[in-house]
Design an enzyme around this catalytic site. Structure first.
Site, PDB file in Angstrom:
ATOM      1  N   HIS A 113       0.859  -1.276  -0.073  1.00 25.77           N
ATOM      2  CA  HIS A 113      -0.087  -0.067   0.040  1.00 25.77           C
ATOM      3  C   HIS A 113       1.177   1.359   0.134  1.00 25.77           C
ATOM      4  O   HIS A 113       2.154   1.107   0.552  1.00 25.77           O
ATOM      5  CB  HIS A 113      -0.927  -0.100   1.262  1.00 25.77           C
ATOM      6  CG  HIS A 113      -1.995   0.860   1.333  1.00 25.77           C
ATOM      7  ND1 HIS A 113      -1.653   2.256   1.753  1.00 25.77           N
ATOM      8  CD2 HIS A 113      -3.269   0.797   1.160  1.00 25.77           C
ATOM      9  CE1 HIS A 113      -2.947   3.043   1.654  1.00 25.77           C
ATOM     10  NE2 HIS A 113      -3.921   1.846   1.270  1.00 25.77           N
ATOM     11  N   ASP A 192       2.718  -4.782   7.509  1.00 23.44           N
ATOM     12  CA  ASP A 192       1.390  -4.102   7.399  1.00 23.44           C
ATOM     13  C   ASP A 192       0.194  -5.035   7.740  1.00 23.44           C
ATOM     14  O   ASP A 192      -0.139  -5.832   6.623  1.00 23.44           O
ATOM     15  CB  ASP A 192       1.500  -3.431   6.178  1.00 23.44           C
ATOM     16  CG  ASP A 192      -0.006  -2.465   5.935  1.00 23.44           C
ATOM     17  OD1 ASP A 192      -0.937  -2.681   6.767  1.00 23.44           O
ATOM     18  OD2 ASP A 192      -0.109  -2.200   4.836  1.00 23.44           O
ATOM     19  N   GLN A 195      -4.842  -5.542   6.655  1.00 21.13           N
ATOM     20  CA  GLN A 195      -6.056  -6.393   5.937  1.00 21.13           C
ATOM     21  C   GLN A 195      -6.146  -7.950   6.357  1.00 21.13           C
ATOM     22  O   GLN A 195      -6.627  -8.685   5.973  1.00 21.13           O
ATOM     23  CB  GLN A 195      -5.953  -6.337   4.270  1.00 21.13           C
ATOM     24  CG  GLN A 195      -5.857  -5.144   3.620  1.00 21.13           C
ATOM     25  CD  GLN A 195      -7.208  -4.468   3.809  1.00 21.13           C
ATOM     26  OE1 GLN A 195      -8.515  -5.065   3.985  1.00 21.13           O
ATOM     27  NE2 GLN A 195      -7.680  -3.367   3.260  1.00 21.13           N
ATOM     28  N   LYS A 218     -10.607  -0.773   9.998  1.00 19.43           N
ATOM     29  CA  LYS A 218     -11.004  -1.811   9.010  1.00 19.43           C
ATOM     30  C   LYS A 218     -11.373  -2.979   9.708  1.00 19.43           C
ATOM     31  O   LYS A 218     -11.599  -4.019   9.238  1.00 19.43           O
ATOM     32  CB  LYS A 218      -9.723  -1.800   8.287  1.00 19.43           C
ATOM     33  CG  LYS A 218      -9.234  -0.883   7.436  1.00 19.43           C
ATOM     34  CD  LYS A 218      -8.131  -1.320   6.693  1.00 19.43           C
ATOM     35  CE  LYS A 218      -7.636   0.035   5.783  1.00 19.43           C
ATOM     36  NZ  LYS A 218      -8.427   0.276   4.510  1.00 19.43           N
ATOM     37  N   CYS A 356      -4.992   2.664  -3.970  1.00 19.58           N
ATOM     38  CA  CYS A 356      -3.660   2.961  -3.079  1.00 19.58           C
ATOM     39  C   CYS A 356      -2.363   2.023  -3.154  1.00 19.58           C
ATOM     40  O   CYS A 356      -1.529   1.756  -2.381  1.00 19.58           O
ATOM     41  CB  CYS A 356      -4.042   3.258  -1.758  1.00 19.58           C
ATOM     42  SG  CYS A 356      -4.885   4.597  -1.330  1.00 19.58           S
TER      43      CYS A 356
HETATM   44  N1  PLP Z   1      -2.178  -0.786   4.447  1.00 21.03           N
HETATM   45  C1  PLP Z   1      -3.372  -1.290   3.583  1.00 21.03           C
HETATM   46  C2  PLP Z   1      -2.903  -2.808   3.456  1.00 21.03           C
HETATM   47  C3  PLP Z   1      -4.377  -0.867   3.683  1.00 21.03           C
HETATM   48  O1  PLP Z   1      -5.304  -1.464   2.888  1.00 21.03           O
HETATM   49  C4  PLP Z   1      -4.763   0.445   4.068  1.00 21.03           C
HETATM   50  C5  PLP Z   1      -5.758   1.113   4.045  1.00 21.03           C
HETATM   51  O2  PLP Z   1      -6.575   0.854   2.707  1.00 21.03           O
HETATM   52  C6  PLP Z   1      -3.426   0.851   4.750  1.00 21.03           C
HETATM   53  C7  PLP Z   1      -2.511   0.431   4.825  1.00 21.03           C
HETATM   54  C8  PLP Z   1      -3.406   2.382   5.287  1.00 21.03           C
HETATM   55  O3  PLP Z   1      -4.707   2.322   6.189  1.00 21.03           O
HETATM   56  P1  PLP Z   1      -5.161   4.091   6.856  1.00 21.03           P
HETATM   57  O4  PLP Z   1      -5.628   4.778   5.705  1.00 21.03           O
HETATM   58  O5  PLP Z   1      -6.256   3.563   7.765  1.00 21.03           O
HETATM   59  O6  PLP Z   1      -4.094   4.319   7.664  1.00 21.03           O
END
Ligand code: PLP
Length: 399
Positions: A113, A192, A195, A218, A356
């Protein structure tokens, strides 16, 4: 599974909500917990009166709940406003250690991401680091086996997505740790888990990561909450990203002494009510049982695959793992935004664009995709409207 627990669906009975990887709806217990918090509100960690002490205790209890949820200890849990903040905190602080030198290397992956990649791009510019990329394998998952070819004695950190929000692939983090151990690498592993943590049980003890981040919104909790977990030994030498109130032991004119972790990383007034909501969401998920959540996602994703595959013109991107609850696809001759708009007009909620994850799309050779993502309230009844919508759309464009 538990749809009646989510008021969103009684307010929006016609919605087919397939965008849980973007954000999730909140169960009544979370909404109630936030409400109860406001009804008994007080500043935390500061007041010497009863309402403040009680709310401070509740807040700290969430730290223990979050720790138990991922098999950690409370001292290792830092509340952030989201995963992005946790990832920025690490990319800011880790390179400041004396052991990091100009020319050191950080590995990310093309499946990551932007919240993983961009903070390290900035850190690379600030500290003269080199950014190296893990590519995708033939299945469209992160190619861990190519790690050896880019790993070097200058590799300081590997920041990597546990479950790709676009490809739906799961990164085998214990395998990654094995490769590092075999190569004698001491690179820090940042996972990370945005998900993954909402879809299956996670225990940091066996994952092989040194740091892990996720966002509350999430996983059925309020926005404005996130968790950064780090090994106690690593947190103790990490500098804070934000400085200010509530994180100092002593303040002088030129120098100040900071509290130990986790307080050192939590400067300023927190989103108390949202953290209380996070505690309720984690309690709720524990009650449902994360293994049951995994099974639900798995079975439902397989049913989605089965019924999406015959849709004319539809190509599923990569090889999504059914436990991820993520299925991205493209439709021949129709832009992803047109697909999402057409479905949206039928109250079918999906994500479209690059999600993203621009580099993942580049690696797959597609400009954009449409993503269906499942939550614990998703049901088999969500499949037919989606399949009918996509089939109708195909015929609209192709006759
Ligand atoms: N990492 C992953 C895999 C994500 O799907 C997301 C959000 O879509 C993020 C990081 C970033 O999350 P946030 O915008 O809640 O900080």
């Amino acid at each position: 599974m538990v749809r009646a627990d989510f008021p969103y669906f009684s307010h929006h009975p016609q919605d087919v909500y397939l965008d849980s990887a973007a954000t999730t709806h909140k169960p009544s217990v979370v909404i109630e917990a936030v409400r109860a918090c406001y009804e008994n509100y007080a500043p935390i960690h500061r007041g010497l009166y009863r309402s403040s002490v009680e709310l401070s205790d509740q807040y700290e209890q969430v730290r223990s709940t979050a720790a138990a949820f991922i098999g950690a200890i409370p001292e290792e849990i830092i509340f952030t406003k989201n995963a992005t903040e946790g990832l920025n905190l690490l990319a800011h602080g880790l390179p400041l250690a004396e052991s990091w030198k100009e020319g050191d290397e950080v590995i990310v992956s093309v499946a990551d991401h932007h919240a993983v990649i961009l903070p390290w791009q900035e850190a690379a510019k600030r500290h003269g680091l080199s950014l190296r990329y893990l590519e995708l394998d033939e299945q469209g998952a992160i190619d861990l086996e190519s790690l050896s070819s880019i790993l070097s004695e200058r590799t300081k950190a590997i920041a990597i997505t546990h479950v790709s929000n676009t490809l739906g692939s799961i990164t085998d983090l214990p395998r990654l740790r094995d490769i590092l151990t075999t190569r004698g690498s001491e690179a820090i592993v940042i996972a990370d888990a945005c998900q993954s943590v909402a879809h299956f049980p996670i225990s940091v003890g066996s994952l092989g990561a040194d740091f892990l981040v996720f966002s509350g919104h999430k996983l059925y909790a309020p926005a404005g909450t996130g968790v950064l977990w780090g090994r106690e030994s690593m947190l103790s030498s990490l500098p804070p990203l934000l400085t200010g109130g509530d994180m100092v032991v002593q303040v002088g004119r030129l120098e100040s002494a900071y509290l130990p972790p986790p307080q050192r990383f939590e400067a300023g007034t927190p989103a108390t009510e949202a953290v209380i909501g996070l505690g309720a969401a984690l309690g709720y998920l524990s009650q449902v049982g994360m293994e049951a959540v995994r099974q639900h996602t798995h079975d439902l994703a397989l049913a989605f695959f089965d019924q999406l595959r015959p849709v004319p013109g539809l190509s599923i991107l990569a090889s999504p793992h059914p436990d991820s609850g993520i299925i991205s696809f493209s439709m021949q001759g129709v832009h992803a935004h047109d697909v999402a708009q057409f479905l949206g007009d039928r109250r079918i909620c999906v994500r479209a664009g690059q999600q993203c994850a621009a580099l993942a799309h580049g690696a797959m050779g597609v400009p954009a995709s449409v993503r269906v993502s499942l939550g614990i309230y998703s049901t088999p009844e969500d499949i037919a409207p989606l399949v009918t919508g996509l089939t109708d759309l195909y015929h609209l464009f192709h006759g």
